[in-house]
Write a protein that holds these residues in place. Structure first.
Motif, mmCIF file in Angstrom:
data_model
loop_
_atom_site.group_PDB
_atom_site.id
_atom_site.type_symbol
_atom_site.label_atom_id
_atom_site.label_comp_id
_atom_site.label_asym_id
_atom_site.label_seq_id
_atom_site.Cartn_x
_atom_site.Cartn_y
_atom_site.Cartn_z
ATOM 1 N N THR A 53 0.838 -1.198 0.000
ATOM 2 C CA THR A 53 0.000 0.000 0.000
ATOM 3 C C THR A 53 0.874 1.249 0.000
ATOM 4 N N GLU A 67 -5.197 9.556 -1.329
ATOM 5 C CA GLU A 67 -5.228 8.649 -2.490
ATOM 6 C C GLU A 67 -4.506 7.343 -2.195
ATOM 7 N N HIS A 117 -3.650 3.584 -2.155
ATOM 8 C CA HIS A 117 -3.881 2.573 -3.180
ATOM 9 C C HIS A 117 -2.995 1.369 -2.901
ATOM 10 N N SER A 150 -7.702 0.926 -5.825
ATOM 11 C CA SER A 150 -7.923 2.031 -4.878
ATOM 12 C C SER A 150 -8.859 1.611 -3.756
#
Length: 520
Positions: free
Chosen positions: A153, A160, A162, A183
């Motif tokens: 991650t 943001e 992801h 996401s």
């Protein structure tokens, strides 16, 4: 890395003049710049990086590594974008400054700064592209050890968030097979943890980010070294993104290293198996011993030194791919092999603690593959050679050695007159025996001086044993280039004499000969 991080007055490295694109690919570059217009419509640096990665992946894996495609095409794309001078070109260069190779990044950053100096507008996401922070790393691993689904991650200053998911295939030398981005991080973790709870054949655990980086760097190297890697159709689009995210992980981890098991260790392991309850029902003990030697060899040489690891996929690869390519089995060994492998699965699973569900699935795979294994059995007559000739060339059953040894010692029949011994039938000689091998070479080189014969003998021994493997690779390259066998032998002898006892120099000379064969 943002283009703002480098002063526009930095000196240009020697030999870094702008690249002119090749005429035949200039149109492809125009298509890439049209694709790059999408970068002007996005606001997220993550979306921008994925678009640039897709553009860079349009040529990945399409040519052999030796062609240095990244230099030829990637750096030429930088020059093409610089000459275009459009906002889309600047956006592409900004992304390449983070996602490109080291040389691409340097050139792209310099070109982007020049466009900015000329007033070309930067995209809104430019200050944030590549400014990611690594968070956590996990792996969802099957209990067989066939593959890891590694989850890493990242976030942009806490925003943001992801996940990058990478599939590492341990049945293919630990290469990367697939990569993708999500996401929906929380939903992805929820799915992984639920599978860990409900599926006894899957384990989900956290990894040290440093070790994760080392593992992924090794896996990417393995993938890149293959001429035609068996990756998914979408992998190329994520390759540059994956490479950059791996660089964002902290360094310092230990790369995976396969243990080296010598002959004594392998013999002891085989003896332990043959003395076990699982092997008690094997009727032909001699054939079983030879079969288990092959199973251990496969695990040591082709599975990172893990002969005790068993799985459905590994057993199928062993029976249907490795054995038919590499080993010439006797009829007794062929009949015994599936039964020995099944007994090995039960015994090895007991040593490693493989769950009963995994044992059943692996045994099912062995018996399912047995029919196809029988059809793949290689009869010596299938090679167009007399079975006795094949047996003389392959006393150790190493099938892949057949063309190499037949090249080294092709005269296996006929009569040879030896002073003081009379006529000798070559068909009765053993090419693995030094004295018989010398007689064969004397037949091929009548009247040759002792020094000349000794040189051919040294070469024949090396070819017989593949010492080093590059020797036969060079011979094949010369054959492909149209050289005759006797010419090739003398070229190889010349290299051996020149390099003497320097193995590194010998390998380097043979590689050079392979890639640059002499003109006819």
């Amino acid at each position: 890395m943002s283009p703002r991080s480098r002063a526009s007055g930095d000196p240009q490295p020697p030999g870094d003049a702008p690249d002119e694109p090749l005429d035949e690919i200039a149109g492809i570059f125009d298509d890439m710049l049209r694709h790059a217009r999408e970068l002007l419509a996005v606001r997220s640096p993550l979306d921008a990086e994925l678009i640039v990665s897709e553009i860079l992946g349009s040529w990945w894996g399409r040519w052999p590594v030796d062609d240095d495609v990244d230099r030829l095409i990637g750096e030429a794309l930088v020059g093409h974008a610089a000459r275009a001078g459009t906002p889309a070109a600047l956006a592409l260069l900004t992304g390449m400054a983070y996602l490109g190779t080291t040389r691409q990044a340097v050139k792209a950053e310099r070109a982007a700064l020049e466009l900015m100096d000329h007033g070309v507008a930067r995209p809104g996401w430019a200050d944030r592209v590549g400014m990611v922070v690594a968070e956590e790393c996990f792996t969802s691993r099957d209990v067989y050890g066939d593959q890891d689904s590694i989850v890493c991650t990242f976030g942009y200053a806490g925003e943001e968030r992801h996940a990058l998911v990478v599939t590492v295939d341990h049945n293919r030398s630990g290469m990367v097979r697939d990569a993708w981005v999500s996401s929906q991080v929380d939903k992805l973790f929820e799915h992984c943890r639920e599978e860990d709870r409900s599926n006894p054949l899957v384990v989900f655990r956290q990894m040290d980010p440093r070790d994760t980086r080392a593992l992924l760097e090794h896996a990417l190297t393995v993938t890149g070294e293959q001429d035609d890697p068996p990756v998914t159709d979408t992998f190329a689009a994520y390759h540059a993104f994956l490479r950059a995210r791996v660089r964002a992980l902290p360094p310092g981890g230990l790369p995976p290293r396969a243990p080296v098991h010598g002959r004594d260790w392998r013999a002891t392991l085989a003896a332990r198996f043959l003395a076990s309850d699982e092997a008690e029902g094997l009727s032909d003990r001699s054939a079983a011993g030879r079969c288990v030697d092959r199973i251990i060899e496969f695990g040591c040489e082709d599975d990172h030194g893990r002969p005790l690891r068993v799985s459905p996929v590994k057993c199928e690869l062993f029976l249907l791919d490795w054995l038919p390519r590499k080993v010439l089995l006797s009829p007794a060994e062929h009949d015994a092999m599936p039964h020995v492998l099944a007994a090995w699965v039960r015994w090895a699973a007991r040593q490693t603690g493989l769950p009963s569900e995994g044992v059943r699935a692996t045994l099912d795979a062995v018996w399912d593959a047995t029919g196809r294994f029988t059809r793949l059995f290689r009869d010596p007559e299938a090679f167009g050679l007399d079975p006795s000739v094949v047996r003389r060339l392959l006393p150790d059953g190493e099938l892949e050695a057949l063309p190499r040894r037949a090249f080294a010692l092709p005269f296996l029949s006929g009569e040879h007159h030896v002073p003081g011994r009379g006529r000798i039938d070559l068909a009765t000689l053993d090419p693995a025996d030094p004295a018989d091998r010398r007689t064969m070479l004397e037949f091929e080189h009548p009247g040759a001086a002792e020094e000349h014969l000794a040189a051919h003998e040294r070469l024949a021994v090396r070819l017989w044993n593949a010492e080093p493997p590059e020797l036969w690779e060079a011979a094949q390259a010369l054959l492909d280039a149209g050289q005759e066998r006797h010419q090739i032998l003398h070229r190889l002898i010349e290299v051996l004499e020149r390099c003497r006892d320097d193995p590194d120099a010998l390998r380097a000379a043979l590689v050079a000969l392979r890639h640059d064969p002499p003109p006819m």
